[in-house]
Design a protein around this motif. Structure first.
Motif, PDB file in Angstrom:
ATOM      1  N   LEU A 118      -4.639 -51.995  14.174  1.00  0.00           N
ATOM      2  CA  LEU A 118      -5.505 -52.645  13.176  1.00  0.00           C
ATOM      3  C   LEU A 118      -6.398 -51.615  12.479  1.00  0.00           C
ATOM      4  O   LEU A 118      -6.555 -51.625  11.264  1.00  0.00           O
ATOM      5  CB  LEU A 118      -6.366 -53.742  13.828  1.00  0.00           C
ATOM      6  N   THR A 121      -6.815 -49.441   2.172  1.00  0.00           N
ATOM      7  CA  THR A 121      -8.044 -49.744   1.450  1.00  0.00           C
ATOM      8  C   THR A 121      -8.654 -48.474   0.835  1.00  0.00           C
ATOM      9  O   THR A 121      -8.804 -48.373  -0.384  1.00  0.00           O
ATOM     10  CB  THR A 121      -9.051 -50.370   2.432  1.00  0.00           C
ATOM     11  N   THR A 122      -8.945 -47.495   1.689  1.00  0.00           N
ATOM     12  CA  THR A 122      -9.576 -46.262   1.202  1.00  0.00           C
ATOM     13  C   THR A 122      -8.617 -45.515   0.273  1.00  0.00           C
ATOM     14  O   THR A 122      -9.025 -44.976  -0.758  1.00  0.00           O
ATOM     15  CB  THR A 122      -9.962 -45.365   2.404  1.00  0.00           C
ATOM     16  N   LEU A 157     -17.043 -50.225  -5.261  1.00  0.00           N
ATOM     17  CA  LEU A 157     -16.470 -51.219  -4.338  1.00  0.00           C
ATOM     18  C   LEU A 157     -16.585 -52.621  -4.943  1.00  0.00           C
ATOM     19  O   LEU A 157     -15.645 -53.415  -4.905  1.00  0.00           O
ATOM     20  CB  LEU A 157     -17.201 -51.171  -2.994  1.00  0.00           C
ATOM     21  N   VAL A 217     -19.019 -62.610  10.693  1.00  0.00           N
ATOM     22  CA  VAL A 217     -18.545 -61.920  11.904  1.00  0.00           C
ATOM     23  C   VAL A 217     -17.373 -60.966  11.649  1.00  0.00           C
ATOM     24  O   VAL A 217     -17.154 -60.040  12.410  1.00  0.00           O
ATOM     25  CB  VAL A 217     -18.141 -62.873  13.060  1.00  0.00           C
TER      26      VAL A 217
HETATM   27  C1  HEM Z   1     -12.712 -49.178   0.879  1.00  0.00           C
HETATM   28  C2  HEM Z   1     -12.405 -49.392   2.114  1.00  0.00           C
HETATM   29  C3  HEM Z   1     -12.393 -50.730   2.808  1.00  0.00           C
HETATM   30  C4  HEM Z   1     -12.474 -52.015   2.315  1.00  0.00           C
HETATM   31  C5  HEM Z   1     -12.643 -52.458   0.854  1.00  0.00           C
HETATM   32  C6  HEM Z   1     -12.404 -52.911   3.449  1.00  0.00           C
HETATM   33  C7  HEM Z   1     -12.490 -54.291   3.369  1.00  0.00           C
HETATM   34  C8  HEM Z   1     -12.523 -55.144   4.451  1.00  0.00           C
HETATM   35  C9  HEM Z   1     -12.738 -56.572   4.379  1.00  0.00           C
HETATM   36  C10 HEM Z   1     -12.951 -57.359   3.102  1.00  0.00           C
HETATM   37  C11 HEM Z   1     -12.737 -57.064   5.655  1.00  0.00           C
HETATM   38  C12 HEM Z   1     -13.040 -58.500   6.080  1.00  0.00           C
HETATM   39  C13 HEM Z   1     -11.827 -59.337   6.385  1.00  0.00           C
HETATM   40  C14 HEM Z   1     -12.158 -60.763   6.772  1.00  0.00           C
HETATM   41  O1  HEM Z   1     -13.207 -61.309   6.441  1.00  0.00           O
HETATM   42  O2  HEM Z   1     -11.318 -61.387   7.421  1.00  0.00           O
HETATM   43  C15 HEM Z   1     -12.477 -55.945   6.535  1.00  0.00           C
HETATM   44  C16 HEM Z   1     -12.355 -56.029   7.913  1.00  0.00           C
HETATM   45  C17 HEM Z   1     -12.048 -54.955   8.716  1.00  0.00           C
HETATM   46  N1  HEM Z   1     -11.991 -53.624   8.370  1.00  0.00           N
HETATM   47 FE1  HEM Z   1     -12.245 -52.875   6.518  1.00  0.00          FE
HETATM   48  N2  HEM Z   1     -12.262 -52.163   4.600  1.00  0.00           N
HETATM   49  C18 HEM Z   1     -12.250 -50.838   4.256  1.00  0.00           C
HETATM   50  C19 HEM Z   1     -12.156 -49.760   5.118  1.00  0.00           C
HETATM   51  C20 HEM Z   1     -12.012 -49.828   6.477  1.00  0.00           C
HETATM   52  C21 HEM Z   1     -11.943 -48.690   7.390  1.00  0.00           C
HETATM   53  C22 HEM Z   1     -12.044 -47.231   6.963  1.00  0.00           C
HETATM   54  C23 HEM Z   1     -11.742 -49.190   8.643  1.00  0.00           C
HETATM   55  C24 HEM Z   1     -11.586 -48.489   9.971  1.00  0.00           C
HETATM   56  C25 HEM Z   1     -11.011 -47.370  10.187  1.00  0.00           C
HETATM   57  C26 HEM Z   1     -11.724 -50.644   8.523  1.00  0.00           C
HETATM   58  C27 HEM Z   1     -11.550 -51.515   9.579  1.00  0.00           C
HETATM   59  C28 HEM Z   1     -11.692 -52.885   9.484  1.00  0.00           C
HETATM   60  C29 HEM Z   1     -11.537 -53.775  10.634  1.00  0.00           C
HETATM   61  C30 HEM Z   1     -11.215 -53.351  12.058  1.00  0.00           C
HETATM   62  C31 HEM Z   1     -11.757 -55.074  10.151  1.00  0.00           C
HETATM   63  C32 HEM Z   1     -11.713 -56.366  10.962  1.00  0.00           C
HETATM   64  C33 HEM Z   1     -13.099 -56.727  11.398  1.00  0.00           C
HETATM   65  C34 HEM Z   1     -13.171 -58.013  12.161  1.00  0.00           C
HETATM   66  O3  HEM Z   1     -12.310 -58.894  12.032  1.00  0.00           O
HETATM   67  O4  HEM Z   1     -14.138 -58.157  12.931  1.00  0.00           O
HETATM   68  N3  HEM Z   1     -11.899 -50.987   7.204  1.00  0.00           N
HETATM   69  N4  HEM Z   1     -12.375 -54.788   5.787  1.00  0.00           N
END
Ligand code: HEM
Length: 399
Positions: free
Chosen positions: A232, A240-241, A277, A345
């Motif tokens: 994950l 994303t990045t 963003l 959350v």
């Molecule tokens: C520009 C970069 C990024 C964007 C726009 C982004 C966006 C998001 C969004 C919108 C969610 C929420 C999903 C939901 O509500 O179900 C999310 C969750 C998450 N993101 Fe990112 N993300 C980015 C970068 C990253 C990075 C660099 C990591 C880790 C290495 C990461 C790890 C996660 C994880 C593990 C979740 C799940 C969190 C949970 O369910 O508790 N993301 N991300």
């Protein structure tokens, strides 16, 4: 009347044109998907309400889940079973209290302090990629040379992937994300999961003082779940990045007044990253598929239990009630309340890391390559209009 959904973007710098009309109409409107109708949340306040409501579920197995309605036919039971097995440890698809078990384990690994410690490593990675790019000549594909390898190398650093194995890790990650053939993408997923399983097994034998070592020492979840968690991190933190980098470079080059301000005053970069963003909102409804489990009221509408809800994050981030003149890219605005990282959350666990990566990447790129330009007109550039996460397939740059 229900609106046909999904609708596509047609401009690289804006969400689908229909969003503005939907937002004007109501905070919650009816959407018609191939497999049934769901509720579409169009405005910022209601988006935050839904994303932080404990009675609203994100698990794909909850009756009414909005993403399930994306396909005309429900998936057969054996596919659902296979997905559940592959979904072990994939906590983005879980509700509390199960979700909290995994999330709590990782929170300290993504704290502001921990990410600060990673910054010199991120800077070194960015510098090395720019060195290589400059050594190649006077032009490059920024996606290939920089956008894709940068987050991959940072995740290697985070997970402690040895240098000798980074090439394998990166090539499989690239294939998983970009191979045109579905079988090729699936094979790459299998190889990556196998690789991660080996990494977890090594940490189990001899835990080091790193993310994996600390996690296996905590002995909170079984091996397979650990592999799922790492997978994950890889998936969520990569595409994303990798997409934000070329999009941000392009939009800054197309708004030279904004770019000049950041170059002249580097303290503006963190704010610029927030605005980019918000402006691009590359993760839209696809991450925000939910289902109600009880009757609730959203935007003055009563919605029963078991109904699908999709939050239009890209629409919420252009809500004029919160962001004045929302279609203008303005690196000095208060963009921080955006929902580009979600809310509640499931709010992005990696947000501090993503911010650090984007800030270091953009600042360093424009500092070290001051003549960076994109000569190709926007109409001829290749954007991911149909992909779940918006971005660019390639960005030809010269200097
Ligand atoms: C520009 C970069 C990024 C964007 C726009 C982004 C966006 C998001 C969004 C919108 C969610 C929420 C999903 C939901 O509500 O179900 C999310 C969750 C998450 N993101 Fe990112 N993300 C980015 C970068 C990253 C990075 C660099 C990591 C880790 C290495 C990461 C790890 C996660 C994880 C593990 C979740 C799940 C969190 C949970 O369910 O508790 N993301 N991300």
């Amino acid at each position: 009347m229900a609106h046909d959904f999904p609708v596509q973007r047609s401009c690289p710098f804006a969400p689908p044109a229909e969003y503005e009309k939907l937002r004007d109409e109501a905070p919650v409107v009816r959407g018609k998907l191939p497999g049934g109708e769901v509720w579409l949340v169009t405005r910022w306040a209601e988006a935050r309400q839904v994303l932080s409501d404990a009675t609203i579920s994100t698990a794909p197995s909850t009756p009414g889940n909005a993403l399930v309605a994306m396909s005309a036919e429900p998936p057969p039971p054996e596919v659902l079973e296979a997905q559940a097995e592959q979904g072990r440890g994939f906590f983005i698809d879980m509700d509390p209290p199960e979700h909290s078990v995994y999330r709590k384990l990782l929170i300290p690994e993504f704290s502001y302090r921990r990410i600060k410690e990673l910054r010199p490593g991120i800077q070194a990675t960015v510098d090395r990629l720019i060195d290589d790019m400059l050594a190649q000549g006077t032009e490059a594909d920024l996606v290939e040379a920089f956008g894709l390898p940068m987050p991959s190398l940072v995740i290697c650093q985070l997970l402690g992937v040895p240098y000798s194995e980074r090439e394998f890790f990166q090539s499989r990650t690239r294939r998983m994300l970009t191979d045109e053939d579905e079988a090729g993408r699936t094979a790459a997923v299998g190889e990556l999961r196998g690789f991660l399983s080996g990494l977890v097994a090594e940490a189990e034998k001899a835990p080091g003082d790193d993310l994996l070592g600390r996690l296996v020492t905590a002995r909170a979840v079984p091996h397979e779940d650990m592999v799922g968690m790492m997978f994950l991190l890889l998936v969520a933190g990569h595409e994303t990045t990798a997409n934000m980098i070329p999009l941000s470079v392009l939009s800054l080059l197309r708004h030279p007044d904004q770019l000049r301000q950041a170059i002249d005053d580097p303290s503006l970069w963190p704010g610029a990253v927030e605005e980019l963003l918000r402006f691009h909102s590359i993760v839209d409804w696809v991450a925000f598929d939910r289902a109600t489990t009880q009757e609730i009221e959203i935007g003055g509408r009563k919605i029963g239990a078991g109904e699908g809800v999709l939050v239009l994050g890209a629409s919420a981030n252009r809500d004029e009630r919160v962001f004045p003149d929302p279609d203008r890219l303005d690196i000095r605005r208060e963009a921080r309340p955006h929902v580009a990282f979600g809310y509640g959350v499931h709010q992005c666990l990696g947000q501090n890391l993503a911010r650090a990566e984007l800030e270091i990447a953009l600042r360093t790129l424009f500092e070290r390559v001051p003549g960076l330009r994109v000569d190709t007109p926007d109409e001829e550039l290749s954007f991911k209009y149909t992909a779940p996460i918006f971005g660019m397939n390639a960005l030809p740059v010269s200097w």
